[in-house]
Design an enzyme around this catalytic site. Structure first.
Site, PDB file in Angstrom:
ATOM      1  N   ALA A  28       8.135  30.743 -24.218  1.00 47.15           N
ATOM      2  CA  ALA A  28       8.506  30.787 -22.800  1.00 47.15           C
ATOM      3  C   ALA A  28       7.833  31.891 -21.980  1.00 47.15           C
ATOM      4  O   ALA A  28       7.624  31.718 -20.781  1.00 47.15           O
ATOM      5  CB  ALA A  28      10.018  30.924 -22.674  1.00 47.15           C
ATOM      6  N   ALA A  29       7.510  33.017 -22.589  1.00 45.38           N
ATOM      7  CA  ALA A  29       7.003  34.147 -21.802  1.00 45.38           C
ATOM      8  C   ALA A  29       5.644  33.814 -21.173  1.00 45.38           C
ATOM      9  O   ALA A  29       4.874  33.069 -21.778  1.00 45.38           O
ATOM     10  CB  ALA A  29       6.877  35.379 -22.688  1.00 45.38           C
ATOM     11  N   PRO A  30       5.374  34.299 -19.969  1.00 40.86           N
ATOM     12  CA  PRO A  30       6.193  35.185 -19.126  1.00 40.86           C
ATOM     13  C   PRO A  30       7.263  34.472 -18.294  1.00 40.86           C
ATOM     14  O   PRO A  30       7.930  35.101 -17.499  1.00 40.86           O
ATOM     15  CB  PRO A  30       5.153  35.838 -18.222  1.00 40.86           C
ATOM     16  CG  PRO A  30       4.090  34.787 -18.068  1.00 40.86           C
ATOM     17  CD  PRO A  30       4.044  34.048 -19.373  1.00 40.86           C
ATOM     18  N   ASP A  86       4.702  24.931 -24.827  1.00 41.14           N
ATOM     19  CA  ASP A  86       3.490  25.347 -24.123  1.00 41.14           C
ATOM     20  C   ASP A  86       2.818  26.334 -25.076  1.00 41.14           C
ATOM     21  O   ASP A  86       3.040  27.538 -24.995  1.00 41.14           O
ATOM     22  CB  ASP A  86       3.864  25.987 -22.781  1.00 41.14           C
ATOM     23  CG  ASP A  86       2.638  26.348 -21.975  1.00 41.14           C
ATOM     24  OD1 ASP A  86       1.764  25.484 -21.822  1.00 41.14           O
ATOM     25  OD2 ASP A  86       2.547  27.505 -21.518  1.00 41.14           O
ATOM     26  N   CYS A 102      -3.392  25.251 -22.041  1.00 39.47           N
ATOM     27  CA  CYS A 102      -4.345  25.404 -20.931  1.00 39.47           C
ATOM     28  C   CYS A 102      -5.749  25.520 -21.511  1.00 39.47           C
ATOM     29  O   CYS A 102      -6.508  26.404 -21.156  1.00 39.47           O
ATOM     30  CB  CYS A 102      -3.983  26.588 -20.047  1.00 39.47           C
ATOM     31  SG  CYS A 102      -3.955  28.157 -20.899  1.00 39.47           S
TER      32      CYS A 102
END
Lengths: 159, 322
Positions: free
Chosen positions: B124-126, B190, B244
């Site tokens: 999850a970060a940031p 992610d 990404c």
């Protein structure tokens, strides 16, 4: 691990927000309240549907009040999110006054004690944006209690 | 097709990214446009946090602060066209905005969260995607935002707090081994990646900016993450895998791995931005036909960071829970 507040402690907090800022109690209906460190946190009730992982746990919800020298103080993040529900001890200020408050840390505001209850924390708003809290004292003194980064941002808004 | 993907002679011993681009010339649409596009700086986008303000009110404050912007295809996101970066923004400190690439919002839209959901963000970060999910859930339901590193958790905590979110529990643990006492309706992976979607090319020297060359076996980590996430997904639940990067080994190959190891199916993705289908044939390898349903977003097509998104359902696709 955070500790779920008992009914008596929850009532204490609700009374504070209701008496000092006239927050409707329904605002807090869908939240559980937890204590962690010296702060109280608001957490959505649905989040209690699971047992939280003890080993991996870091934090839950939004800090909404903390104990400062024996007095309850609403947090800036809580005021920014829920300040619109407050009906009492809300102090609308213009940009120049807010900037002055941030730069000097304390200002004198004429008739302050007529507008808000002193002594005690007040919610500061500007153009209907809820900025944070300040401490209103006797003799029309108003002390800034915004976080440092926010103060620096506001100081630099007017060059 | 020829060598449309021109690589200047002085870059023949080029760093890996440029070599990868050269190798991918047949799968990237208009590769010469991409090369030109990467010479421009990454555009800045602000996501408006509707938990604290309305879109109109945030836009008015931004205008007052001298920020010029354009509305994007995503209602909550504006593209900043002019902004004095040396001046702090009150909008930021009030938690009204979160600087976030337009494409970085897409995995959240693909996940289709709602206030009834139990949601997990495994890396999850940031907190850009986690806080957007909380926003899309109207700050109801519950969201577990996990990350591995303490340092990154600090920024996650700061963002959850600044944006005024109450439905989120932050945990710290290795996603591959994360042990939680429940299963989830929606999970976002992610995954940590090589970040090639963010790379830019210095127009003067032709070298790649922001490139990180490490020895970490990213595909191995990504495969372990997606497998773990799938195992703690409820039957009929939805998992979105995103990176990404443009690297097929970190994208299609990871999805192929999951399809081979678990009873997973890919779902079509309906997003406000047009992407390219996932690649099903590369370097002589053939991948599952379903992988076409994944989406690749290239920087020159969306004017943002390049992204890969796959939407996966546990069980048959028609059984996805609303």
């Amino acid at each position: 691990m955070p500790r779920l507040l008992r009914e008596r402690q929850r009532k204490l907090l609700l009374d504070f927000f209701s008496e000092r800022f006239r927050f409707p109690r329904q605002v807090f209906d869908s939240f559980e309240m937890f204590a962690f460190s010296r702060q109280a946190f608001l957490v959505r009730r649905q989040a209690r549907r699971i047992d939280w992982p003890q080993r991996a746990f870091v934090r839950c919800g939004l800090p909404f009040a903390r104990n400062v020298a024996g007095f309850l103080k609403p947090t800036t993040v809580f005021v920014q999110r829920f300040g619109g529900h407050a009906r009492k001890n809300v102090l609308p200020l213009n940009l120049e006054t807010v900037t002055g408050l941030c730069r000097n840390g304390e200002i004198s505001l004429p008739l302050l004690s007529k507008k808000v209850q002193v002594p005690g924390y007040v919610i500061v708003s500007m153009d209907r944006h809820f900025l944070g809290v300040a401490l209103a004292l006797e003799e029309n003194r108003l002390m800034c209690r915004f976080p440092k980064a926010m103060k620096q941002a506001l100081e630099r808004i007017i060059p | 097709m020829g060598d449309r993907f021109y690589l200047p002679e002085h870059l023949h011993n080029a760093p890996p990214f440029l070599k990868i681009l050269k190798e991918y010339r047949n799968v990237i649409p208009f590769p010469d446009h991409l090369m030109e596009h990467l010479k421009r700086p990454l555009p800045v986008y602000f996501r408006i946090n509707t938990l604290k303000t309305s879109i109109d009110s945030a836009k008015k404050l931004l205008e007052k602060e001298g920020v010029e912007f354009l509305q994007t295809e995503v209602a909550e996101v504006v593209k900043v066209t002019r902004h004095d970066h040396s001046r702090p923004l009150l909008s930021y400190h009030l938690g009204y905005i979160y600087p976030q690439a337009l494409s970085s919002c897409l995995p959240v839209l693909a996940l289709e969260v709602n206030p009834e959901c139990a949601v997990l963000d495994l890396c999850a970060a940031p907190g850009g995607k986690a806080t957007f999910m909380a926003q899309k859930m109207s700050d109801e339901g519950f969201l577990v935002a996990n990350d591995r590193t303490r340092g990154r958790i600090t920024s996650l905590l700061a963002n959850v707090k600044r944006l005024g979110i109450t439905n989120t529990i932050v945990t710290q643990g290795r996603g591959e081994h994360l042990c939680l006492p429940c299963t989830f309706d929606r999970i976002l992976v992610d995954a940590p990646c090589s970040g090639q979607g963010k790379y830019r090319i210095d127009p003067d020297s032709g070298t790649v900016k922001h490139e990180v060359i490490g020895k970490t076996n990213l595909p191995a980590i990504q495969k372990a993450l997606i497998k773990r996430a799938f195992d703690i997904l409820k039957p009929g639940g939805i998992l979105v895998y995103s990176t990404c990067t443009l690297n097929i080994e970190e994208n299609e190959e990871v999805i192929q791995f999951l399809l081979e190891k678990r009873r997973a199916s890919l779902m079509p993705i309906d997003l406000p931005l047009q992407g390219q289908p996932g690649i099903i044939s590369f370097r002589g390898k053939e991948y599952d036909e379903q992988i076409r349903l994944a989406k690749r977003f290239y920087p020159h097509e969306i004017d943002s960071v390049g992204f890969f998104i796959a939407k996966i359902v546990k069980g048959a696709p028609e059984k996805a829970t609303p």
